[in-house]
Design a protein around this motif. Sequence first.
Motif, PDB file in Angstrom:
ATOM      1  N   MET A   3       0.845  -1.174   0.000  1.00 42.53           N
ATOM      2  CA  MET A   3       0.000   0.000   0.000  1.00 42.53           C
ATOM      3  C   MET A   3       0.894   1.242   0.000  1.00 42.53           C
ATOM      4  N   ARG A   4       0.731   2.082  -0.972  1.00 39.33           N
ATOM      5  CA  ARG A   4       1.494   3.327  -1.055  1.00 39.33           C
ATOM      6  C   ARG A   4       0.797   4.406  -0.242  1.00 39.33           C
ATOM      7  N   GLN A   5       1.593   5.144   0.496  1.00 41.52           N
ATOM      8  CA  GLN A   5       1.025   6.228   1.285  1.00 41.52           C
ATOM      9  C   GLN A   5       2.041   7.347   1.437  1.00 41.52           C
ATOM     10  N   THR A   6       1.531   8.519   1.747  1.00 40.73           N
ATOM     11  CA  THR A   6       2.383   9.680   1.980  1.00 40.73           C
ATOM     12  C   THR A   6       2.106  10.193   3.381  1.00 40.73           C
ATOM     13  N   ILE A   7       3.170  10.396   4.129  1.00 42.01           N
ATOM     14  CA  ILE A   7       3.074  10.989   5.461  1.00 42.01           C
ATOM     15  C   ILE A   7       3.852  12.290   5.404  1.00 42.01           C
ATOM     16  N   ALA A   8       3.245  13.377   5.851  1.00 43.82           N
ATOM     17  CA  ALA A   8       3.916  14.683   5.830  1.00 43.82           C
ATOM     18  C   ALA A   8       3.826  15.323   7.206  1.00 43.82           C
ATOM     19  N   PHE A   9       4.917  15.977   7.605  1.00 37.70           N
ATOM     20  CA  PHE A   9       4.915  16.714   8.858  1.00 37.70           C
ATOM     21  C   PHE A   9       5.912  17.852   8.768  1.00 37.70           C
ATOM     22  N   GLN A  10       5.804  18.787   9.702  1.00 35.83           N
ATOM     23  CA  GLN A  10       6.709  19.929   9.778  1.00 35.83           C
ATOM     24  C   GLN A  10       7.743  19.653  10.870  1.00 35.83           C
ATOM     25  N   ALA A  11       9.027  19.778  10.515  1.00 35.97           N
ATOM     26  CA  ALA A  11      10.099  19.470  11.461  1.00 35.97           C
ATOM     27  C   ALA A  11      10.309  20.626  12.423  1.00 35.97           C
ATOM     28  N   THR A  12      10.217  20.315  13.711  1.00 31.50           N
ATOM     29  CA  THR A  12      10.476  21.316  14.748  1.00 31.50           C
ATOM     30  C   THR A  12      11.845  21.099  15.388  1.00 31.50           C
ATOM     31  N   GLY A  13      12.518  19.993  15.056  1.00 32.64           N
ATOM     32  CA  GLY A  13      13.834  19.710  15.589  1.00 32.64           C
ATOM     33  C   GLY A  13      14.618  18.827  14.642  1.00 32.64           C
ATOM     34  N   PHE A  14      15.934  18.924  14.714  1.00 30.94           N
ATOM     35  CA  PHE A  14      16.818  18.141  13.857  1.00 30.94           C
ATOM     36  C   PHE A  14      18.065  17.758  14.634  1.00 30.94           C
ATOM     37  N   ASP A  15      18.576  16.573  14.344  1.00 23.98           N
ATOM     38  CA  ASP A  15      19.825  16.126  14.933  1.00 23.98           C
ATOM     39  C   ASP A  15      20.485  15.188  13.934  1.00 23.98           C
ATOM     40  N   CYS A  16      21.776  15.014  14.058  1.00 20.98           N
ATOM     41  CA  CYS A  16      22.524  14.070  13.232  1.00 20.98           C
ATOM     42  C   CYS A  16      23.489  13.369  14.160  1.00 20.98           C
ATOM     43  N   GLN A  17      23.464  12.044  14.129  1.00 25.15           N
ATOM     44  CA  GLN A  17      24.290  11.280  15.043  1.00 25.15           C
ATOM     45  C   GLN A  17      25.106  10.255  14.270  1.00 25.15           C
ATOM     46  N   PRO A  18      26.349  10.049  14.682  1.00 19.12           N
ATOM     47  CA  PRO A  18      27.142   8.996  14.036  1.00 19.12           C
ATOM     48  C   PRO A  18      26.624   7.629  14.453  1.00 19.12           C
ATOM     49  N   VAL A  19      26.771   6.648  13.578  1.00 18.17           N
ATOM     50  CA  VAL A  19      26.424   5.266  13.908  1.00 18.17           C
ATOM     51  C   VAL A  19      27.613   4.385  13.589  1.00 18.17           C
ATOM     52  N   GLU A  20      27.737   3.335  14.350  1.00 15.25           N
ATOM     53  CA  GLU A  20      28.773   2.350  14.091  1.00 15.25           C
ATOM     54  C   GLU A  20      28.098   1.074  13.619  1.00 15.25           C
ATOM     55  N   VAL A  21      28.582   0.556  12.506  1.00 17.07           N
ATOM     56  CA  VAL A  21      28.066  -0.690  11.972  1.00 17.07           C
ATOM     57  C   VAL A  21      29.224  -1.669  11.912  1.00 17.07           C
ATOM     58  N   ASP A  22      29.029  -2.822  12.520  1.00 13.01           N
ATOM     59  CA  ASP A  22      30.058  -3.847  12.484  1.00 13.01           C
ATOM     60  C   ASP A  22      29.953  -4.571  11.147  1.00 13.01           C
ATOM     61  N   PRO A  23      30.963  -4.460  10.284  1.00 15.93           N
ATOM     62  CA  PRO A  23      30.906  -5.116   8.973  1.00 15.93           C
ATOM     63  C   PRO A  23      30.640  -6.612   9.064  1.00 15.93           C
ATOM     64  N   GLU A  24      31.020  -7.231  10.193  1.00 12.94           N
ATOM     65  CA  GLU A  24      30.768  -8.663  10.356  1.00 12.94           C
ATOM     66  C   GLU A  24      29.284  -8.965  10.537  1.00 12.94           C
ATOM     67  N   ASP A  25      28.495  -7.961  10.952  1.00 20.93           N
ATOM     68  CA  ASP A  25      27.060  -8.161  11.156  1.00 20.93           C
ATOM     69  C   ASP A  25      26.242  -7.888   9.902  1.00 20.93           C
ATOM     70  N   THR A  26      26.884  -7.512   8.800  1.00 21.57           N
ATOM     71  CA  THR A  26      26.163  -7.205   7.566  1.00 21.57           C
ATOM     72  C   THR A  26      26.096  -8.438   6.686  1.00 21.57           C
ATOM     73  N   GLU A  27      25.216  -8.383   5.703  1.00 22.31           N
ATOM     74  CA  GLU A  27      25.067  -9.503   4.779  1.00 22.31           C
ATOM     75  C   GLU A  27      26.317  -9.640   3.919  1.00 22.31           C
ATOM     76  N   PRO A  28      26.683 -10.872   3.588  1.00 22.68           N
ATOM     77  CA  PRO A  28      27.851 -11.067   2.726  1.00 22.68           C
ATOM     78  C   PRO A  28      27.660 -10.352   1.384  1.00 22.68           C
ATOM     79  N   GLY A  29      28.740  -9.774   0.889  1.00 24.30           N
ATOM     80  CA  GLY A  29      28.679  -9.072  -0.396  1.00 24.30           C
ATOM     81  C   GLY A  29      28.263  -7.621  -0.288  1.00 24.30           C
ATOM     82  N   THR A  30      27.974  -7.141   0.929  1.00 23.38           N
ATOM     83  CA  THR A  30      27.586  -5.740   1.113  1.00 23.38           C
ATOM     84  C   THR A  30      28.808  -4.855   0.894  1.00 23.38           C
ATOM     85  N   ASP A  31      28.647  -3.863   0.050  1.00 27.39           N
ATOM     86  CA  ASP A  31      29.729  -2.918  -0.215  1.00 27.39           C
ATOM     87  C   ASP A  31      29.937  -2.058   1.037  1.00 27.39           C
ATOM     88  N   PRO A  32      31.156  -2.011   1.578  1.00 27.10           N
ATOM     89  CA  PRO A  32      31.392  -1.197   2.784  1.00 27.10           C
ATOM     90  C   PRO A  32      31.025   0.274   2.591  1.00 27.10           C
TER      91      PRO A  32
END
Length: 165
Positions: A1-30
């Motif tokens: 089912m296709r749908q559109t959700i729209a809202f107005q942003a009152t706050g923003f943040d950006c955070q680093p994430v750590e991904v363990d390459p060993e936990d990813t699917e084989p063949g995933t491009d780093p």
Amino acid sequence: MRQTIAFQATGFDCQPVEVDPEDTEPGTDPDDLPTAVLVFQSGANVVLTVPLSESDAENMMNAFTEAEPHRANVPEVQWEPQPAGLPEGMFWMLSPAVVGIAVTPPQSTPEGVVPHWTLAFDDPEGSQVQVAVGDAMCVQVVRMLAQVAHGELGNDAQNGAEPAE
């Protein structure tokens, strides 16, 4: 089912994430592994999280660059984002698998003036989350995208991404 959700942003943040390459699917491009997550909030009960790799951040910056020349001279409109009007106790946590993004600058349309930037995130099923972003928050987003794209977003590099209210 296709749908559109729209809202107005009152706050923003950006955070680093750590991904363990060993936990990813084989063949995933780093290079496709997320290194950061963008977080857009609308009041206390709507949150959108968008994981980004360095190349995703570069592509999103390019979308802003392509949209900027289409920014129209719109009449001065006092626009402040309004928090989502969800009933107390209801909370939406949106985390789509983003396959595309569109950036639309402020403009005049036949329906009236659109005084904000619109960020539209598409998922594989064709659904879309649209976020209305003011100019000040837009500047924060682009700055953080640049840090992500250049691999400069570290655990202590969040000093420019406090929530905008």
